[in-house]
Design a protein around this motif. Structure first.
Motif, PDB file in Angstrom:
ATOM      1  N   LEU A  76      -5.822  -5.380  -0.104  1.00  0.00           N
ATOM      2  CA  LEU A  76      -4.973  -5.920  -1.163  1.00  0.00           C
ATOM      3  C   LEU A  76      -5.434  -7.324  -1.553  1.00  0.00           C
ATOM      4  O   LEU A  76      -5.449  -7.684  -2.737  1.00  0.00           O
ATOM      5  N   TYR A 116     -10.056   8.662 -14.566  1.00  0.00           N
ATOM      6  CA  TYR A 116      -9.971   7.380 -13.856  1.00  0.00           C
ATOM      7  C   TYR A 116      -8.604   7.205 -13.202  1.00  0.00           C
ATOM      8  O   TYR A 116      -8.505   6.663 -12.091  1.00  0.00           O
ATOM      9  N   LEU A 117      -7.559   7.658 -13.892  1.00  0.00           N
ATOM     10  CA  LEU A 117      -6.209   7.583 -13.292  1.00  0.00           C
ATOM     11  C   LEU A 117      -6.133   8.447 -12.045  1.00  0.00           C
ATOM     12  O   LEU A 117      -5.545   8.054 -11.030  1.00  0.00           O
ATOM     13  N   TRP A 151      -9.839   8.651 -19.296  1.00  0.00           N
ATOM     14  CA  TRP A 151      -8.847   7.826 -18.614  1.00  0.00           C
ATOM     15  C   TRP A 151      -8.024   8.654 -17.629  1.00  0.00           C
ATOM     16  O   TRP A 151      -7.581   8.150 -16.599  1.00  0.00           O
ATOM     17  N   LEU A 195     -16.448  -2.118 -13.412  1.00  0.00           N
ATOM     18  CA  LEU A 195     -15.153  -1.584 -12.972  1.00  0.00           C
ATOM     19  C   LEU A 195     -15.277  -0.128 -12.534  1.00  0.00           C
ATOM     20  O   LEU A 195     -14.702   0.290 -11.526  1.00  0.00           O
ATOM     21  N   ASN A 198     -11.753  -3.296   0.469  1.00  0.00           N
ATOM     22  CA  ASN A 198     -10.724  -2.279   0.258  1.00  0.00           C
ATOM     23  C   ASN A 198      -9.351  -2.798   0.688  1.00  0.00           C
ATOM     24  O   ASN A 198      -8.531  -2.039   1.192  1.00  0.00           O
ATOM     25  N   SER A 218      -8.044   6.686  -9.339  1.00  0.00           N
ATOM     26  CA  SER A 218      -7.269   5.525  -8.870  1.00  0.00           C
ATOM     27  C   SER A 218      -6.110   5.979  -7.995  1.00  0.00           C
ATOM     28  O   SER A 218      -5.800   5.358  -6.974  1.00  0.00           O
ATOM     29  N   SER A 219      -5.466   7.075  -8.399  1.00  0.00           N
ATOM     30  CA  SER A 219      -4.346   7.595  -7.609  1.00  0.00           C
ATOM     31  C   SER A 219      -4.813   8.014  -6.218  1.00  0.00           C
ATOM     32  O   SER A 219      -4.139   7.738  -5.220  1.00  0.00           O
ATOM     33  N   LEU A 252       3.087   8.384  -5.201  1.00  0.00           N
ATOM     34  CA  LEU A 252       2.210   9.547  -5.374  1.00  0.00           C
ATOM     35  C   LEU A 252       2.675  10.728  -4.537  1.00  0.00           C
ATOM     36  O   LEU A 252       2.629  11.869  -4.980  1.00  0.00           O
ATOM     37  N   GLY A 258      -4.020   3.106   2.725  1.00  0.00           N
ATOM     38  CA  GLY A 258      -3.256   2.437   3.778  1.00  0.00           C
ATOM     39  C   GLY A 258      -3.976   1.905   4.992  1.00  0.00           C
ATOM     40  O   GLY A 258      -3.665   0.832   5.484  1.00  0.00           O
ATOM     41  N   TYR A 315       0.846  -1.202   0.000  1.00  0.00           N
ATOM     42  CA  TYR A 315       0.000   0.000   0.000  1.00  0.00           C
ATOM     43  C   TYR A 315       0.878   1.248   0.000  1.00  0.00           C
ATOM     44  O   TYR A 315       0.637   2.202  -0.727  1.00  0.00           O
ATOM     45  N   ILE A 348      -5.325   4.902  -4.163  1.00  0.00           N
ATOM     46  CA  ILE A 348      -4.040   4.323  -3.742  1.00  0.00           C
ATOM     47  C   ILE A 348      -3.418   5.167  -2.640  1.00  0.00           C
ATOM     48  O   ILE A 348      -2.893   4.649  -1.657  1.00  0.00           O
ATOM     49  N   TYR A 349      -3.518   6.470  -2.781  1.00  0.00           N
ATOM     50  CA  TYR A 349      -2.894   7.365  -1.795  1.00  0.00           C
ATOM     51  C   TYR A 349      -3.514   7.211  -0.405  1.00  0.00           C
ATOM     52  O   TYR A 349      -2.837   7.253   0.600  1.00  0.00           O
TER      53      TYR A 349
END
Lengths: 295, 480
Positions: free
Chosen positions: B6, B458-459, B455, B196, B4, B462-463, A154, B470, A147, B466-467
């Motif tokens: 991995l 969407y990127l 896109w 998706l 949510n 998605s970022s 980023l 955690g 993660y 991901i950010y």
């Protein structure tokens, strides 16, 4: 259509990976030549540690000290930072490292690789860390590490401009606290309970303190361990002083240890039992400067 | 295995590929494969409760067959009540046992009678409220001859255990899902892309918004005595956004996952915070549960037929049951009661069927009246959420009391990041507003954009996911 979908989904995932990995390496490369780890204003001592020293040593008063302590920082991350400062400052002769009753106890091991700490420290320190250090983090918390890799990429991309040329400033510094222990006690209802140092010795965190000490000794750099002033109320809940003394005497007997736990301060100099406020930091920094002149 | 986490990001693509590429010979093969992965999914929580899931499945499968086979109404009813009794018995044991014991002890104590301080350490099996309601709806539908009993055990098992909806719904109906499970499935490109996109939007709501709101709402609710009215109000706003983004985010991920496998699940949310009345809110919030109570409790009790008294009684019954369904705590029951009280004026006034359409359906902006009605509904719901979120009733009353005290006009004690978050929330609701005619907010948001910009969006989403990923916070509704 299924294979078109797969192809496009894979392409999007690939694009995301390229954006993260590429972005990370581009911004890291841009920042690499500009990470300034040269100690300023003639500081002779590099100070690293967690919140205790971050709040206690004001480099505006203790002018010989460059304070790069950071709240919640464990020794693994400190070690990565120290190496960079050592490489950038050939004349550096002494490094002061904070040690406390908390940092010798097992409860601080999660500060190395729990989800929260990985998410906070990895983005800052990843460009500085060695492969074995990265391996340790991965081994300790695989999913958290993965993660945090995304977050690291980023973070470096988002803050590339902000950190350009002043990377070291995000790795620690003096933290000025206001308010005294009276106010802190009144706010007992709205804060999370303080961690009680356990009497089980740390396995992971102390290993990296030993590594750091060894690294510095190998380069003929003097290591000083320091314990900052603690309020008397701290001792009512701290039961691991015996463990602390054992660690100091058995594991770090060859290292100079400056213990200021009983340094004379009033209640109004403490922000809470373990941290000095700005007034206390001023008094303590003046005293520390005198002590450092003598040793 | 959290949606949510991995592990789910590895699990879902693996299931998707195996499902379409390997286990594609027949409907039965596909269904069997989905049962295996669903049981694996459930075992990741606690494998011991697999036995309970299997038992519940067997019970309702055989009860359904028995009810259908019986020729007399007495024996049909007997089998129905056996199934309902055992299902509810399990639910009561696992979910409410300690609540009843504690409440009984508290009553004895107030009557100054000797109290026995014992309780069982019962762990709540995840999803029990949801799959029990799946099973109940199935047997009741057979009893009322709305459906035929499913002969194929594999198909029925999958209806109960299908992993996207197993732990927190939507509460599916046999009439809706079983036919889909029987039919051969063909890969649908548009449906999969839609799935998706919905997963991405769900993750964004959960990870970026709900979890961030929780970070600031939790300390306020946990230490409410240290805060004034304005801060508590901000905490209630944050929790209102948190619970919506958490649960609807979960639903979006579940629905999107099901779409990837070729299934359409029941809709669970329909922009509830744009409701103009409480009745409309309840037609848009946790729709699968509200409609379950309507169809299996409210209507069998007589619904709105039989005069005002019966309508009011039935309304109270379903809201109290709904509160109790959420958990064994008086706060949930009061939350249900409060919602029943809210809805009462519209029941008396006959206006509870008002606002069946989408707000400002053919306009860009709402009228001033509509906007005021939306704000009023949100504020009423916000007060109800205080009861839902609080640990005890006294805590909830204390928070509401402080919220409406003079300290409401003081500057709130909030960290800068919380203020920033509160400032960003209108942006989220703006996106929701733009997409309010669709199943989820970004379903058609960027469809007429060029691929490059779509896109890029969407990127960016998605970022953000991901950010903020955690912390891996669990979903609120997993505890129910």
């Amino acid at each position: 259509m299924f294979y078109i979908f797969l192809k496009r989904a894979a392409f999007f995932a690939g694009l995301l990976v390229v954006f993260l990995v590429g972005g990370y390496y581009v911004t890291s490369a841009l920042n690499a030549g500009n990470r300034n780890f040269v100690l300023q204003n003639g500081a002779r001592y590099l100070l690293v540690g967690h919140s205790h020293t971050a709040c206690a040593v004001d480099p505006a008063i203790a002018k010989s000290v460059a304070n790069f302590s950071a709240s919640g920082e464990s020794y693994l991350y400190m070690g990565a930072k120290v190496r960079k400062f050592v490489e950038a400052n050939g004349s550096l002769k002494s490094v002061i490292i904070a040690i406390s009753n908390n940092s010798v106890s097992k409860e601080l091991d999660p500060w190395v690789a729990s989800d929260f700490f990985l998410g906070y420290f990895m983005p800052r320190y990843y460009p500085l860390m060695s492969q074995p250090e990265k391996d340790t983090l991965f081994r300790e918390n695989k999913s958290g590490y993965i993660y945090s890799l995304g977050k690291t990429a980023l973070d470096n991309i988002f803050y590339a401009g902000y950190r350009y040329g002043r990377y070291s400033s995000v790795l620690g510094g003096f933290e000025r606290l206001n308010g005294d222990i009276g106010k802190w006690e009144q706010s007992a209802a709205i804060r999370t309970p303080e961690a009680i140092p356990s009497d089980t010795v740390s396995s992971l965190n102390l290993q990296y303190l030993e590594n750091m000490v060894q690294y510095l000794k190998d380069r003929d750099i003097r290591v000083i361990l320091i314990r900052t002033p603690l309020h008397r109320s701290f001792w009512s809940r701290c039961k691991n002083e015996w463990l602390f003394q054992k660690v100091i005497h058995e594991q770090f007997s060859s290292v100079l240890f400056l213990d200021f736990k009983d340094f004379q301060l009033t209640d109004s100099d403490f922000h809470d039992p373990e941290h000095l406020n700005a007034d206390g930091a001023g008094k303590f920094s003046r005293h520390l400067e005198l002590v450092l002149e003598k040793i | 295995m959290l949606f949510n986490s991995l592990s789910y990001f590895l699990f879902l693509p693996a299931v998707f590929l195996l499902y379409w590429l390997v286990f594609n010979r027949s409907v039965s093969t596909r269904n069997l494969f989905l049962i295996v992965v669903s049981y694996f999914f459930y075992a990741c929580w606690d494998w011991r409760f697999l036995f309970l899931l299997v038992f519940s499945t067997l019970l309702d499968y055989f009860s359904g067959l028995k009810i259908e086979a019986c020729t007399t109404s007495f024996s049909r009813r007997m089998w129905l009540w056996i199934s309902i009794g055992i299902n509810l018995g399990l639910l009561l044991t696992f979910k409410y046992f300690n609540f009843f014991i504690d409440s009984f002890n508290s009553l004895l104590s107030q009557l100054r009678l000797p109290v026995s301080h014992w309780s069982l350490k019962v762990i709540l099996p995840v999803g029990i409220s949801f799959y029990t309601f799946h099973g109940l709806s199935y047997v009741i539908d057979i009893y009322y001859r709305r459906i035929r009993a499913e002969r194929n055990f594999v198909t029925y098992s999958l209806f109960v255990s299908f992993f996207p909806l197993l732990v927190a719904g939507p509460i599916e109906r046999a009439t809706h899902l079983l036919p889909q499970l029987r039919e051969p499935r063909k890969f649908n490109y548009e449906m999969s892309v839609d799935g998706l996109r919905q997963i991405l939007w769900g993750l964004l709501k959960k990870v970026v918004i709900a979890d961030k709101c929780a970070e600031f709402a939790d300390p306020i609710f946990n230490n409410f005595t240290g805060y004034g009215g304005s801060t508590l109000f901000a905490g209630a706003v944050l929790f209102s956004v948190q619970i919506y983004c958490d649960f609807s985010g979960y639903t979006d991920i579940a629905t999107g996952s099901a779409k990837l496998l070729g299934f359409n699940l029941l809709r669970n949310f329909n922009y509830p915070y744009f409701s103009r009345s409480i009745a409309e809110f309840w037609r848009r919030w946790h729709i699968s549960l509200s409609s379950w109570f309507r169809d299996y409790v409210y209507i069998p009790l007589g619904g709105s037929k039989g005069g005002k008294f019966r309508t009011v009684r039935n309304t109270f019954v379903i809201f109290l049951l709904s509160g109790f369904w959420h958990g064994a705590n008086w706060t949930f029951i009061f939350w249900g009661l409060l919602n029943a009280l809210y809805i009462l004026p519209s029941v008396f006034g006959g206006s509870n069927r008002q606002y069946l359409d989408i707000i400002a359906a053919d306009k860009r902006y709402p009228t001033a009246k509509e906007a005021l009605l939306v704000v009023r509904t949100f504020l009423l719901i916000l007060i109800a959420w205080v009861f839902f979120r609080s640990e005890t009733l006294s805590q909830a009353f204390s928070i509401v009391g402080r919220m409406f005290s003079r300290s409401f006009f003081e500057a709130p004690l909030l960290p800068n990041k919380a203020i920033l978050l509160l400032a960003c929330i209108p942006l989220f609701f703006l996106v929701e507003w733009l997409g309010r005619r669709d199943e989820y907010a970004i379903q058609r948001l960027s469809l007429n954009w060029s691929t490059y910009w779509r896109w890029t969006l969407y990127l960016f989403f998605s970022s953000l996911v991901i950010y903020f990923l955690g912390s891996k916070n669990s979903f609120i509704y997993f505890q129910f």
